[in-house]
Design a protein around this motif. Structure first.
Motif, PDB file in Angstrom:
ATOM      1  N   VAL A  62      41.873  30.260 -27.884  1.00  0.00           N
ATOM      2  CA  VAL A  62      41.733  31.673 -28.041  1.00  0.00           C
ATOM      3  C   VAL A  62      40.147  31.752 -27.892  1.00  0.00           C
ATOM      4  O   VAL A  62      39.642  32.783 -27.740  1.00  0.00           O
TER       5      VAL A  62
ATOM      6  N   ILE B 263      44.975  34.775 -23.992  1.00  0.00           N
ATOM      7  CA  ILE B 263      46.253  34.807 -24.799  1.00  0.00           C
ATOM      8  C   ILE B 263      47.423  34.328 -23.549  1.00  0.00           C
ATOM      9  O   ILE B 263      47.333  34.391 -22.314  1.00  0.00           O
TER      10      ILE B 263
ATOM     11  N   TYR C 248      44.295  34.966 -40.925  1.00  0.00           N
ATOM     12  CA  TYR C 248      43.660  34.247 -40.306  1.00  0.00           C
ATOM     13  C   TYR C 248      42.799  33.301 -40.742  1.00  0.00           C
ATOM     14  O   TYR C 248      42.856  32.018 -40.526  1.00  0.00           O
TER      15      TYR C 248
ATOM     16  N   GLU D  37      44.047  40.420 -32.242  1.00  0.00           N
ATOM     17  CA  GLU D  37      43.444  39.082 -31.872  1.00  0.00           C
ATOM     18  C   GLU D  37      42.150  38.655 -32.949  1.00  0.00           C
ATOM     19  O   GLU D  37      41.884  39.493 -33.743  1.00  0.00           O
TER      20      GLU D  37
ATOM     21  N   LEU E  49      42.882  28.266 -32.036  1.00  0.00           N
ATOM     22  CA  LEU E  49      44.152  29.108 -32.293  1.00  0.00           C
ATOM     23  C   LEU E  49      44.907  29.475 -31.064  1.00  0.00           C
ATOM     24  O   LEU E  49      44.337  29.958 -29.780  1.00  0.00           O
ATOM     25  N   ASP E  50      46.066  29.526 -31.109  1.00  0.00           N
ATOM     26  CA  ASP E  50      47.236  29.767 -29.955  1.00  0.00           C
ATOM     27  C   ASP E  50      47.550  31.200 -30.503  1.00  0.00           C
ATOM     28  O   ASP E  50      48.260  31.511 -31.238  1.00  0.00           O
ATOM     29  N   VAL E  51      47.312  32.121 -29.400  1.00  0.00           N
ATOM     30  CA  VAL E  51      47.664  33.734 -29.826  1.00  0.00           C
ATOM     31  C   VAL E  51      48.381  34.131 -28.731  1.00  0.00           C
ATOM     32  O   VAL E  51      47.920  34.158 -27.418  1.00  0.00           O
ATOM     33  N   ARG E  52      49.673  34.788 -29.178  1.00  0.00           N
ATOM     34  CA  ARG E  52      50.756  35.191 -28.155  1.00  0.00           C
ATOM     35  C   ARG E  52      51.226  36.502 -28.575  1.00  0.00           C
ATOM     36  O   ARG E  52      51.410  36.601 -29.829  1.00  0.00           O
TER      37      ARG E  52
ATOM     38  N   TYR F  40      50.407  39.863 -32.539  1.00  0.00           N
ATOM     39  CA  TYR F  40      50.482  38.759 -32.221  1.00  0.00           C
ATOM     40  C   TYR F  40      51.035  37.553 -33.209  1.00  0.00           C
ATOM     41  O   TYR F  40      50.811  37.947 -34.216  1.00  0.00           O
TER      42      TYR F  40
ATOM     43  N   VAL G 177      50.471  33.812 -34.184  1.00  0.00           N
ATOM     44  CA  VAL G 177      49.332  32.920 -34.058  1.00  0.00           C
ATOM     45  C   VAL G 177      49.663  31.541 -34.559  1.00  0.00           C
ATOM     46  O   VAL G 177      50.010  31.716 -35.996  1.00  0.00           O
TER      47      VAL G 177
ATOM     48  N   ARG H  45      57.873  30.245 -33.343  1.00  0.00           N
ATOM     49  CA  ARG H  45      56.759  30.976 -32.418  1.00  0.00           C
ATOM     50  C   ARG H  45      57.563  31.156 -31.212  1.00  0.00           C
ATOM     51  O   ARG H  45      57.359  32.240 -30.550  1.00  0.00           O
TER      52      ARG H  45
END
Length: 339
Positions: free
Chosen positions: A25, A30, A118, A134, A150-153, A297, A299, A314
């Motif tokens: 990220v 994303i 976060y 985000e 960080l993997d943010v979707r 999101y 995360v 996830r």
């Protein structure tokens, strides 16, 4: 396939990539793509999650979504419960016919707010978070300092909304008007189109605290490079603050997110302003015609093992079945329902 943070289009979700490439990220991207769980093996997915449910956290506004997911996984009937003293909450009733251990597990799910969640994720004190934005610059710096990616979707749609008192005759605001109010250029409601003889009608522009989800959305979606007025006495901590204060102030304006203002803490004296002639509704959020449509999101840390239940949860949330659960919470699903 990937696209830049914040900006989005429903059309972009109509073509799903078969493979998702791991991208940090910190590179301001994303993910979108086909989730890894087999959507036909829901029984096994639920069994795995019940056996090892991840440590969760998130934004205040996303708490009902988190509880909806947990209630679905554990097959516990949940609903909105009225709280006469604070925000309404979503979860099992206190007299629900479930084991004390499971009840404690569900009520043990807490959200620390956007920034707090976060920081907990970065520190390793949470496995997966649901958040209204985000990561901020401060959060990315904290992650980089610890060597965390960080993997943010995106997992759902929401909207950034402006709060007005029901007695305020103004129903619509433009983005330019909002910017003028919050830079101090416009100080009276007469300038925004409201005139009441005998009254100065000064605007009371309430703000949120730095790093809160709402404040970061305000800066990114509305203010851009413009500086907001320095008014410490107008800064309200917590999501209840703007709702309660504007609800008592006919000349006030504040901001929040749609799901919170409509589902969690609806106030009889609050109305949501239309922006650029479009009111925020589930329909205008789903088709992105409301100009401040946002994404919620999911995360995780990028180093989570691919066979962990964190990654399983996830990825399941991005399946058709997971998105149906998202929609049942009151959020707008981000993936179109297949015919």
């Amino acid at each position: 396939m990937r696209r830049t943070l914040v900006a989005g289009s429903v059309a972009a979700w109509l073509v799903l990539a078969a493979v998702m490439l791991p991208v940090s990220v910190a590179q301001s991207t994303i993910f979108q793509g086909t989730p890894t769980p087999d959507p036909d093996d829901q029984t096994q997915v639920m069994a795995q999650l019940r056996a090892d449910y991840p440590r969760v956290d998130g934004s205040t506004s996303a708490y009902p979504l988190q509880m909806t997911i947990a209630c679905h996984v554990y097959a516990v009937p949940c609903s909105w419960q009225e709280n006469p003293f604070a925000e309404d909450y979503y979860g099992p009733a206190f007299d629900a016919d479930i084991t004390p251990e499971l009840l404690d597990r569900l009520w043990g799910i807490v959200h620390s707010g956007t920034h707090g969640s976060y920081m907990n994720l970065i520190a390793g004190d949470a496995d997966i978070i649901l958040v209204a934005r985000e990561p901020s610059g401060d959060e990315l710096t904290a992650a980089a300092d610890l060597g965390v990616d960080l993997d943010v979707r995106p997992v759902a749609l929401d909207a950034f909304v402006f709060l007005l008192h029901v007695d305020n005759p103004i129903d619509y605001l433009t983005l330019d008007t909002i910017r003028a109010i919050y830079t101090g250029e416009m100080t009276t409601w007469a300038g925004a189109g409201m005139y009441q003889p005998g009254l100065d009608a000064l605007i009371n522009p309430y703000q949120r605290n730095p790093n809160s989800g709402s404040q970061e959305l305000m800066l990114r979606l509305v203010m851009g490079d413009l500086s907001m007025i320095n008014a410490p006495d107008m800064i309200l901590p917590g999501m209840m603050g703007p709702i309660n204060v504007v609800g008592d102030d006919p000349y006030g304006v504040g901001y929040s997110v749609y799901f919170y203002a409509v589902h969690i803490n609806a106030h009889p004296n609050i109305k949501l302003a239309g922006i650029e002639g479009v009111r925020p509704t589930p329909k205008t959020i789903a088709d992105w015609t409301y100009p401040l449509t946002t994404e919620v999101y999911v995360v995780v840390r990028d180093d989570m093992p691919p066979d962990s239940t964190t990654v399983l949860l996830r990825d399941w949330l991005l399946t058709e079945e997971g998105q149906a659960v998202v929609a049942s919470s009151g959020y707008v699903a981000i993936l179109p329902k297949e015919d």
